[in-house]
Design a protein around this motif. Structure first.
Motif, PDB file in Angstrom:
ATOM      1  N   MET A 156       0.861  -1.171   0.000  1.00 49.24           N
ATOM      2  CA  MET A 156       0.000   0.000   0.000  1.00 49.24           C
ATOM      3  C   MET A 156       0.898   1.222   0.000  1.00 49.24           C
ATOM      4  O   MET A 156       1.652   1.453   0.931  1.00 49.24           O
ATOM      5  CB  MET A 156      -0.905   0.004   1.235  1.00 49.24           C
ATOM      6  CG  MET A 156      -2.014   1.083   1.212  1.00 49.24           C
ATOM      7  SD  MET A 156      -1.437   2.731   1.609  1.00 49.24           S
ATOM      8  CE  MET A 156      -1.929   3.593   0.110  1.00 49.24           C
ATOM      9  N   GLY A 157       0.787   1.991  -1.064  1.00 52.18           N
ATOM     10  CA  GLY A 157       1.603   3.192  -1.151  1.00 52.18           C
ATOM     11  C   GLY A 157       1.527   3.774  -2.540  1.00 52.18           C
ATOM     12  O   GLY A 157       1.137   3.110  -3.497  1.00 52.18           O
ATOM     13  N   GLY A 158       1.907   5.043  -2.628  1.00 55.75           N
ATOM     14  CA  GLY A 158       1.981   5.698  -3.917  1.00 55.75           C
ATOM     15  C   GLY A 158       0.624   5.968  -4.531  1.00 55.75           C
ATOM     16  O   GLY A 158      -0.433   5.751  -3.927  1.00 55.75           O
ATOM     17  N   ALA A 159       0.657   6.447  -5.758  1.00 52.83           N
ATOM     18  CA  ALA A 159      -0.552   6.747  -6.521  1.00 52.83           C
ATOM     19  C   ALA A 159      -0.148   7.093  -7.939  1.00 52.83           C
ATOM     20  O   ALA A 159       0.973   7.550  -8.184  1.00 52.83           O
ATOM     21  CB  ALA A 159      -1.325   7.914  -5.905  1.00 52.83           C
ATOM     22  N   GLU A 170       2.000  10.332  -1.702  1.00 48.07           N
ATOM     23  CA  GLU A 170       1.258   9.543  -0.723  1.00 48.07           C
ATOM     24  C   GLU A 170       2.124   9.349   0.517  1.00 48.07           C
ATOM     25  O   GLU A 170       3.346   9.266   0.430  1.00 48.07           O
ATOM     26  CB  GLU A 170       0.869   8.203  -1.362  1.00 48.07           C
ATOM     27  CG  GLU A 170       0.166   7.229  -0.446  1.00 48.07           C
ATOM     28  CD  GLU A 170       1.144   6.393   0.369  1.00 48.07           C
ATOM     29  OE1 GLU A 170       0.780   5.987   1.485  1.00 48.07           O
ATOM     30  OE2 GLU A 170       2.293   6.174  -0.103  1.00 48.07           O
ATOM     31  N   MET A 196       1.085  -2.396  -6.684  1.00 49.72           N
ATOM     32  CA  MET A 196       0.954  -1.149  -5.926  1.00 49.72           C
ATOM     33  C   MET A 196      -0.526  -0.846  -5.722  1.00 49.72           C
ATOM     34  O   MET A 196      -1.247  -0.557  -6.666  1.00 49.72           O
ATOM     35  CB  MET A 196       1.631   0.000  -6.680  1.00 49.72           C
ATOM     36  CG  MET A 196       1.619   1.320  -5.924  1.00 49.72           C
ATOM     37  SD  MET A 196       2.604   2.595  -6.772  1.00 49.72           S
ATOM     38  CE  MET A 196       1.317   3.444  -7.688  1.00 49.72           C
ATOM     39  N   TYR A 197      -0.969  -0.951  -4.475  1.00 43.75           N
ATOM     40  CA  TYR A 197      -2.339  -0.605  -4.101  1.00 43.75           C
ATOM     41  C   TYR A 197      -2.269   0.794  -3.502  1.00 43.75           C
ATOM     42  O   TYR A 197      -1.952   0.962  -2.319  1.00 43.75           O
ATOM     43  CB  TYR A 197      -2.877  -1.622  -3.095  1.00 43.75           C
ATOM     44  CG  TYR A 197      -4.333  -1.449  -2.723  1.00 43.75           C
ATOM     45  CD1 TYR A 197      -5.325  -2.138  -3.403  1.00 43.75           C
ATOM     46  CD2 TYR A 197      -4.724  -0.599  -1.695  1.00 43.75           C
ATOM     47  CE1 TYR A 197      -6.662  -1.998  -3.064  1.00 43.75           C
ATOM     48  CE2 TYR A 197      -6.048  -0.446  -1.352  1.00 43.75           C
ATOM     49  CZ  TYR A 197      -7.014  -1.150  -2.039  1.00 43.75           C
ATOM     50  OH  TYR A 197      -8.346  -0.996  -1.690  1.00 43.75           O
ATOM     51  N   GLY A 198      -2.521   1.807  -4.331  1.00 45.08           N
ATOM     52  CA  GLY A 198      -2.269   3.174  -3.915  1.00 45.08           C
ATOM     53  C   GLY A 198      -3.519   4.000  -3.693  1.00 45.08           C
ATOM     54  O   GLY A 198      -4.643   3.481  -3.613  1.00 45.08           O
ATOM     55  N   ASP A 247      -5.850   0.430   4.247  1.00 40.98           N
ATOM     56  CA  ASP A 247      -4.857  -0.618   4.030  1.00 40.98           C
ATOM     57  C   ASP A 247      -5.472  -2.009   3.902  1.00 40.98           C
ATOM     58  O   ASP A 247      -4.904  -2.886   3.239  1.00 40.98           O
ATOM     59  CB  ASP A 247      -3.864  -0.644   5.188  1.00 40.98           C
ATOM     60  CG  ASP A 247      -2.935   0.559   5.199  1.00 40.98           C
ATOM     61  OD1 ASP A 247      -2.906   1.296   4.201  1.00 40.98           O
ATOM     62  OD2 ASP A 247      -2.238   0.752   6.205  1.00 40.98           O
ATOM     63  N   THR A 280       5.214   8.886  -6.665  1.00 40.88           N
ATOM     64  CA  THR A 280       5.437   7.753  -7.562  1.00 40.88           C
ATOM     65  C   THR A 280       5.079   8.219  -8.977  1.00 40.88           C
ATOM     66  O   THR A 280       3.936   8.588  -9.249  1.00 40.88           O
ATOM     67  CB  THR A 280       4.577   6.546  -7.166  1.00 40.88           C
ATOM     68  OG1 THR A 280       3.233   6.971  -6.881  1.00 40.88           O
ATOM     69  CG2 THR A 280       5.148   5.858  -5.939  1.00 40.88           C
ATOM     70  N   VAL A 305      -0.071  -1.677 -11.200  1.00 41.79           N
ATOM     71  CA  VAL A 305      -0.624  -0.522 -10.497  1.00 41.79           C
ATOM     72  C   VAL A 305      -2.140  -0.641 -10.441  1.00 41.79           C
ATOM     73  O   VAL A 305      -2.798  -0.798 -11.481  1.00 41.79           O
ATOM     74  CB  VAL A 305      -0.216   0.785 -11.186  1.00 41.79           C
ATOM     75  CG1 VAL A 305      -0.814   1.983 -10.453  1.00 41.79           C
ATOM     76  CG2 VAL A 305       1.301   0.902 -11.259  1.00 41.79           C
TER      77      VAL A 305
END
Length: 332
Positions: A156-159, A170, A196-198, A247, A280, A305
């Motif tokens: 979990m992070g970024g976008a 993020e 990536m789960y953003g 999350d 990101t 992504v």
């Protein structure tokens, strides 16, 4: 016909939504939760460890080892999120602390042991970091052989398009951008698949205040009641009728990949920008006509992504698991 449970390790900075994720992973019958490692992020590291143990106790999972990891980013000063998660990092509920303590040694020791065991057994783990990637960067740089025990990383992070810590970045990546860059680079060279789960999907799965009240009413100081109180805390803090499970959506994506729409894209982490550090950079350009004047070329790291989510399906998976856990406790 049922498949074997998914061997899974969480890396967390427990927080309200991390707590929702830990509860789901601890309770769902199709997850074999091997360990939980902790890193400073939403709260200081000692609060993170305490909160993680509280959630596992509420879920009746004293068998899951918990380890204390990095207390600060590789280069940055720590930045906590008490304005979101409360002074204790988990809703200031006054929930009793766990009587148990984390395992001896650093989180890296536990991660190495679990990865080595997974490699020997042939049942590699899914590693799910829900926090700044400091622990994971240290693991993959200091012990690249750990990759032999990792099936994939779902973080979990970024976008692709939005930020929350800043207009560009993020929080998890912003907190330790060097660590995020190291992890993407290491996964590229070590051949570890990354999802990536953003923020593009993070906020969409929500639980209503009424659903939270139903979980709280189950009582018994179990995981369902705790999760309901955490959702209710968010609703009260942000004056809303529903709150994200955040999350926990990444854990749902491991359980039911079809709930999330992903696209394989080149991803970099911005490390130098005055206004964009920690962003990101997700390259969604059509490259059918070449790269044109771009002097950088495509990022070497390709990441699945998350760009869309079945929000109702994710929320239902989480909520039903918590409800069923309370029923199981009463029938045991």
């Amino acid at each position: 016909m049922t498949s074997d449970p998914i061997p899974l390790v969480l890396d967390v900075d427990t927080g309200v939504d991390d707590a929702c994720a830990v509860a789901l992973a601890a309770l769902h019958p199709r997850i074999d939760l091997r360990a939980v490692t902790c890193v400073g992020g939403n709260a200081p590291i000692d609060d993170v460890v305490r909160n993680t143990l509280v959630v596992l106790d509420a879920a009746d999972r004293p068998d899951v080892p918990v380890a204390r990891g990095a207390e600060r980013p590789l280069l940055e000063q720590p930045v906590h999120a008490r304005h979101v998660h409360g002074q204790d990092g988990m809703g200031d509920l006054g929930w009793p602390a766990s009587p148990r303590r984390p395992v001896d040694g650093h989180a890296l020791d536990l991660l190495r042991d679990v990865c080595a065991g997974a490699a020997r057994s042939g049942r590699r783990i899914t590693l799910v970091p829900l926090a700044p990637l400091t622990n994971i960067a240290l693991l993959l740089r200091t012990d690249p052989d750990a990759a032999a025990g990792i099936e994939r990383i779902v973080f979990m992070g970024g976008a692709a398009q939005v930020g929350n810590a800043t207009a560009s970045a993020e929080f998890n990546v912003f907190h330790d951008p060097e660590a995020a860059a190291i992890v993407l680079d290491a996964c590229h060279w070590l051949g570890i698949d990354v999802t990536m789960y953003g923020l593009d999907v993070f906020y969409d799965p929500v639980i209503t205040r009424q659903q939270a009240d139903r979980l709280v009413a189950l009582g018994g100081r179990g995981a369902a009641e705790l999760a309901g109180r955490l959702i209710r805390f968010q609703c009260e803090r942000f004056h809303s009728a529903a709150a994200t499970i955040g999350d926990a959506g990444a854990v749902c994506a491991v359980l039911e990949p079809g709930l999330v729409r992903t696209e394989s894209l080149p991803v970099r982490v911005e490390l130098a920008g005055t206004w964009s550090r920690g962003r990101t950079i997700v390259d969604r350009r059509d490259r059918s006509e070449g790269q044109g004047p771009d002097p950088h070329g495509a990022a070497p790291a390709r990441v699945d992504v998350a760009l869309g989510v079945d929000a109702a399906g994710v929320a239902r998976l989480w909520y039903d698991t918590l409800l069923e856990s309370a029923g199981s406790e009463r029938n045991s």
